[in-house]
Design a protein around this motif. Structure first.
Motif, PDB file in Angstrom:
ATOM      1  N   LEU A 150       0.850  -1.198   0.000  1.00 26.61           N
ATOM      2  CA  LEU A 150       0.000   0.000   0.000  1.00 26.61           C
ATOM      3  C   LEU A 150       0.883   1.245   0.000  1.00 26.61           C
ATOM      4  N   ARG A 151       0.578   2.185  -0.887  1.00 28.85           N
ATOM      5  CA  ARG A 151       1.378   3.409  -0.991  1.00 28.85           C
ATOM      6  C   ARG A 151       0.855   4.475  -0.039  1.00 28.85           C
ATOM      7  N   MET A 152       1.714   5.442   0.218  1.00 28.19           N
ATOM      8  CA  MET A 152       1.335   6.547   1.093  1.00 28.19           C
ATOM      9  C   MET A 152       0.205   7.402   0.509  1.00 28.19           C
ATOM     10  N   ASP A 153      -0.007   7.312  -0.800  1.00 28.97           N
ATOM     11  CA  ASP A 153      -1.088   8.080  -1.422  1.00 28.97           C
ATOM     12  C   ASP A 153      -2.269   7.190  -1.799  1.00 28.97           C
ATOM     13  N   CYS A 154      -2.378   6.014  -1.125  1.00 27.52           N
ATOM     14  CA  CYS A 154      -3.412   5.046  -1.511  1.00 27.52           C
ATOM     15  C   CYS A 154      -4.803   5.433  -1.016  1.00 27.52           C
ATOM     16  N   LEU A 155      -4.868   6.349  -0.045  1.00 28.58           N
ATOM     17  CA  LEU A 155      -6.150   6.650   0.600  1.00 28.58           C
ATOM     18  C   LEU A 155      -6.643   8.037   0.201  1.00 28.58           C
ATOM     19  N   ARG A 156      -7.913   8.110  -0.124  1.00 35.22           N
ATOM     20  CA  ARG A 156      -8.525   9.418  -0.385  1.00 35.22           C
ATOM     21  C   ARG A 156      -9.908   9.437   0.221  1.00 35.22           C
ATOM     22  N   PHE A 173     -11.791   5.901   0.334  1.00 35.31           N
ATOM     23  CA  PHE A 173     -11.518   4.966  -0.757  1.00 35.31           C
ATOM     24  C   PHE A 173     -10.033   4.618  -0.709  1.00 35.31           C
ATOM     25  N   VAL A 174      -9.725   3.327  -0.887  1.00 34.43           N
ATOM     26  CA  VAL A 174      -8.328   2.888  -0.883  1.00 34.43           C
ATOM     27  C   VAL A 174      -7.985   2.312  -2.256  1.00 34.43           C
ATOM     28  N   ARG A 175      -6.836   2.727  -2.767  1.00 39.53           N
ATOM     29  CA  ARG A 175      -6.356   2.222  -4.056  1.00 39.53           C
ATOM     30  C   ARG A 175      -5.469   1.014  -3.825  1.00 39.53           C
ATOM     31  N   ILE A 176      -5.792  -0.069  -4.511  1.00 43.08           N
ATOM     32  CA  ILE A 176      -5.032  -1.310  -4.398  1.00 43.08           C
ATOM     33  C   ILE A 176      -4.196  -1.482  -5.659  1.00 43.08           C
ATOM     34  N   ASP A 177      -2.888  -1.345  -5.541  1.00 45.17           N
ATOM     35  CA  ASP A 177      -1.986  -1.564  -6.680  1.00 45.17           C
ATOM     36  C   ASP A 177      -1.548  -3.026  -6.652  1.00 45.17           C
ATOM     37  N   GLN A 178      -2.346  -3.887  -7.262  1.00 45.40           N
ATOM     38  CA  GLN A 178      -2.060  -5.317  -7.200  1.00 45.40           C
ATOM     39  C   GLN A 178      -0.742  -5.646  -7.909  1.00 45.40           C
ATOM     40  N   VAL A 179       0.111  -6.392  -7.221  1.00 43.19           N
ATOM     41  CA  VAL A 179       1.387  -6.792  -7.802  1.00 43.19           C
ATOM     42  C   VAL A 179       1.160  -7.733  -8.977  1.00 43.19           C
ATOM     43  N   LYS A 180       0.157  -8.604  -8.868  1.00 38.54           N
ATOM     44  CA  LYS A 180      -0.057  -9.633  -9.882  1.00 38.54           C
ATOM     45  C   LYS A 180      -1.116  -9.277 -10.912  1.00 38.54           C
ATOM     46  N   SER A 181      -1.824  -8.172 -10.707  1.00 36.43           N
ATOM     47  CA  SER A 181      -2.948  -7.927 -11.603  1.00 36.43           C
ATOM     48  C   SER A 181      -3.210  -6.429 -11.725  1.00 36.43           C
ATOM     49  N   ILE A 182      -4.494  -6.068 -11.852  1.00 38.32           N
ATOM     50  CA  ILE A 182      -4.901  -4.694 -12.119  1.00 38.32           C
ATOM     51  C   ILE A 182      -4.823  -3.819 -10.868  1.00 38.32           C
ATOM     52  N   THR A 183      -4.799  -2.518 -11.096  1.00 42.26           N
ATOM     53  CA  THR A 183      -4.973  -1.549 -10.017  1.00 42.26           C
ATOM     54  C   THR A 183      -6.451  -1.187  -9.953  1.00 42.26           C
ATOM     55  N   TYR A 184      -7.000  -1.189  -8.744  1.00 45.11           N
ATOM     56  CA  TYR A 184      -8.406  -0.820  -8.597  1.00 45.11           C
ATOM     57  C   TYR A 184      -8.590  -0.076  -7.278  1.00 45.11           C
ATOM     58  N   GLU A 185      -9.743   0.485  -7.106  1.00 48.37           N
ATOM     59  CA  GLU A 185     -10.044   1.284  -5.921  1.00 48.37           C
ATOM     60  C   GLU A 185     -11.358   0.819  -5.334  1.00 48.37           C
ATOM     61  N   LYS A 186     -11.443   0.757  -4.020  1.00 45.31           N
ATOM     62  CA  LYS A 186     -12.717   0.385  -3.416  1.00 45.31           C
ATOM     63  C   LYS A 186     -12.933   1.172  -2.130  1.00 45.31           C
ATOM     64  N   ALA A 187     -14.197   1.321  -1.793  1.00 48.48           N
ATOM     65  CA  ALA A 187     -14.569   2.049  -0.582  1.00 48.48           C
ATOM     66  C   ALA A 187     -14.324   1.182   0.638  1.00 48.48           C
ATOM     67  N   ARG A 238     -15.259  -8.062  -8.157  1.00 46.63           N
ATOM     68  CA  ARG A 238     -14.804  -6.678  -8.094  1.00 46.63           C
ATOM     69  C   ARG A 238     -14.210  -6.352  -6.725  1.00 46.63           C
ATOM     70  N   LEU A 239     -14.865  -6.818  -5.668  1.00 50.11           N
ATOM     71  CA  LEU A 239     -14.378  -6.562  -4.318  1.00 50.11           C
ATOM     72  C   LEU A 239     -13.037  -7.248  -4.051  1.00 50.11           C
ATOM     73  N   LEU A 240     -12.793  -8.374  -4.732  1.00 51.78           N
ATOM     74  CA  LEU A 240     -11.538  -9.109  -4.562  1.00 51.78           C
ATOM     75  C   LEU A 240     -10.457  -8.664  -5.540  1.00 51.78           C
ATOM     76  N   GLY A 241     -10.836  -7.802  -6.499  1.00 51.42           N
ATOM     77  CA  GLY A 241      -9.862  -7.309  -7.460  1.00 51.42           C
ATOM     78  C   GLY A 241      -9.572  -8.279  -8.581  1.00 51.42           C
ATOM     79  N   HIS A 242     -10.492  -9.238  -8.842  1.00 52.22           N
ATOM     80  CA  HIS A 242     -10.316 -10.181  -9.943  1.00 52.22           C
ATOM     81  C   HIS A 242     -10.744  -9.546 -11.262  1.00 52.22           C
ATOM     82  N   LYS A 243     -10.066  -9.915 -12.336  1.00 43.38           N
ATOM     83  CA  LYS A 243     -10.447  -9.429 -13.661  1.00 43.38           C
ATOM     84  C   LYS A 243     -11.687 -10.150 -14.165  1.00 43.38           C
TER      85      LYS A 243
END
Length: 498
Positions: free
Chosen positions: A333-339, A346-360, A450-455
């Protein structure tokens, strides 16, 4: 001060240490590394340079061990009159050391109990490890291009490498590929793969090739190049894997890695027949994956002890559970992941293995992440990651550290599952528990994905299988209410289209 002495208080690690660290030293600051009496000028110069280099990064808590080991190495070098270290044959020098150790009544190996994994394993003695370290330091620097060497230091490549930040991988080692021609063919191929494949994939390919190399060395020693392979050689290897090996239950992924390497060797060296060596039915069927999860009672027992761990490690593990992410995604998790938007985090998830997505996330989760950010900023200043290594804040927590600490805690506190068995901890099980909870709330598959960050929806049926609550009419209102809540959350996701 004698020229032949390097005192502890002269070393950079001592000069830059805090007063607290100095007070907790297990060794007097006036102790020194003795260079007197060494058998040659070359040996003295190498050891002196080695000690000063170690003094730059060595923790004060490690100085006592370092000094004791060094003193024994010095005695060995003097008594056996070892006058050359630079580019010395390491195996020959280590054999001389082991003979000296036997003379002195020192153990050549020991068995060490590893509490984190409840195993007892053979451990190489500290003297051998230290001598190999010195011999490595004494090597003349290899000026060849990195890809021409047999051991690659990944930091020396100028192009970006797709690595997992929570795993500290620094090198690729080709020395276990026993055939020189095959080693060179694989190096050329891996160098190309390194530019676009994840480092984890590269390691899978290397493991597959090394296993194949061992097979060829024993069963087909006349084969010196992958370019010489025939379909018969591949069939012999498939039979060998099926009937004689016991290292794995299934070699499907291993064979796919080998296939990728062999086919790209064919492309590089224009040997088109290598592209036809594997058939579709060569690969075992995908093994049935057993999704494991903890009961709520087990989670509660485990968390009661997690709360008493180091506060930042505890935050990382609790955030991990609440987000339902992979451990690599939580620890990066990055220092700018939360807004914050319209009163919601909302937290941004930069998945190492897959897509970047954001969820509440809930206000509680948002505040917990903010607290973790404050902790890191207060102690380490500006960093990229929220959860950082204490000795290198440029990097995130390493998975091995988290795993070892939790496993040690489980054994020390005797934490058991519902069947009375000692808990077998794996951080990915928290993700399974999260997915299972979503199925028990009767949420639609696309929303779970979507909640799990799967494509795709491909993995959702696994969570359905482990969900053990049956839908009933009386749950319909609850389900509809949850759907409305989650639909409201979904609308806040950037880039989402219904």
């Amino acid at each position: 001060m004698k020229k032949d002495r390097i005192h502890i208080y002269e070393m950079e690690s001592y000069k830059h240490a805090s007063e607290e660290q100095r007070n907790s030293m297990r060794i007097c600051k006036i102790r020194y590394f003795d260079l007197e009496g060494l058998p040659s000028k070359e040996v003295k110069e190498i050891l002196e340079a080695f000690i000063w280099e170690r003094g730059k990064t060595l923790a004060l808590s490690s100085l006592a061990t370092e000094l004791t080991t060094y003193n024994n190495i010095r005695k060995f070098l003097i008594e056996k009159n070892i006058t050359v270290l630079q580019n010395a044959d390491p195996e020959k020098t280590v054999r001389i050391l082991k003979g000296w150790m036997l003379e002195k009544g020192l153990a050549l190996s020991s068995m060490k109990y590893r509490a984190a994994y409840d195993i007892t394993a053979r451990e190489t003695p500290a003297l051998e490890r230290k001598l190999r370290q010195i011999l490595k330091f004494a090597e003349v620097k290899d000026e060849r291009e990195e890809q021409e060497k047999d051991i690659w230091e990944l930091e020396k490549f100028e192009f970006p490498i797709r690595r997992n930040p929570i795993k500290n991988v620094k090198t690729l080692n080709f020395t276990d590929i026993l055939q020189p021609d095959i080693r060179e063919e694989v190096k050329r191929t891996i160098f190309l793969h390194l530019k676009y494949s994840a480092l984890g994939t590269i390691h899978s390919e290397m493991t597959a090739v090394k296993r194949f190399s061992r097979f060829l060395n024993v069963r087909k020693p006349e084969l010196e190049s992958l370019q010489e392979l025939s379909r018969e050689d591949i069939e012999d290897y498939l039979i060998y894997l099926q009937t004689e090996t016991t290292e794995r239950k299934n070699y499907r992924s291993d064979l796919y890695g080998l296939k990728r390497v062999i086919e790209d060797v064919g492309n590089i060296y224009e040997r088109r027949h290598l592209l036809q060596l594997f058939l579709n039915n060569d690969f075992p069927s995908t093994p049935r994956y057993q999704f494991k999860f903890y009961s709520d009672a087990t989670i509660k027992r485990l968390n009661s002890h997690i709360f008493n761990m180091d506060e930042q490690i505890a935050r990382a593990l609790i955030v991990h559970q609440l987000l339902g992410t992979r451990i690599s995604d939580t620890l990066t998790l990055r220092m700018d992941c939360l807004r914050e938007k319209e009163g919601r985090y909302f937290v941004r998830i930069d998945q190492v293995k897959s897509i970047t997505y954001e969820k509440a996330v809930s206000n509680e989760v948002g505040r917990l992440i903010l607290k973790a950010m404050e902790y890191t900023k207060e102690r380490y200043g500006e960093t990229e990651y929220v959860f950082v290594k204490k000795d290198d804040p440029t990097k995130p927590y390493q998975y091995g550290m988290i795993q070892a600490q939790v496993m040690r805690m489980i054994r020390q506190k005797d934490i058991r599952d519902d069947n009375g068995e000692l808990l077998k901890f794996g951080t990915h099980i928290f993700r399974h528990c999260y997915g299972k909870k979503l199925t028990e709330l009767h949420i639609e598959d696309w929303m779970i994905a979507r909640l799990l960050g799967h494509k795709t929806l491909q993995s959702v049926h696994h969570y359905r299988r482990i969900g053990n609550k049956v839908m009933a009419d009386e749950t319909r209102k609850t389900r509809e209410k949850m759907d409305l809540i989650l639909m409201d959350i979904i609308k806040g996701w950037d880039g989402y289209e219904l």
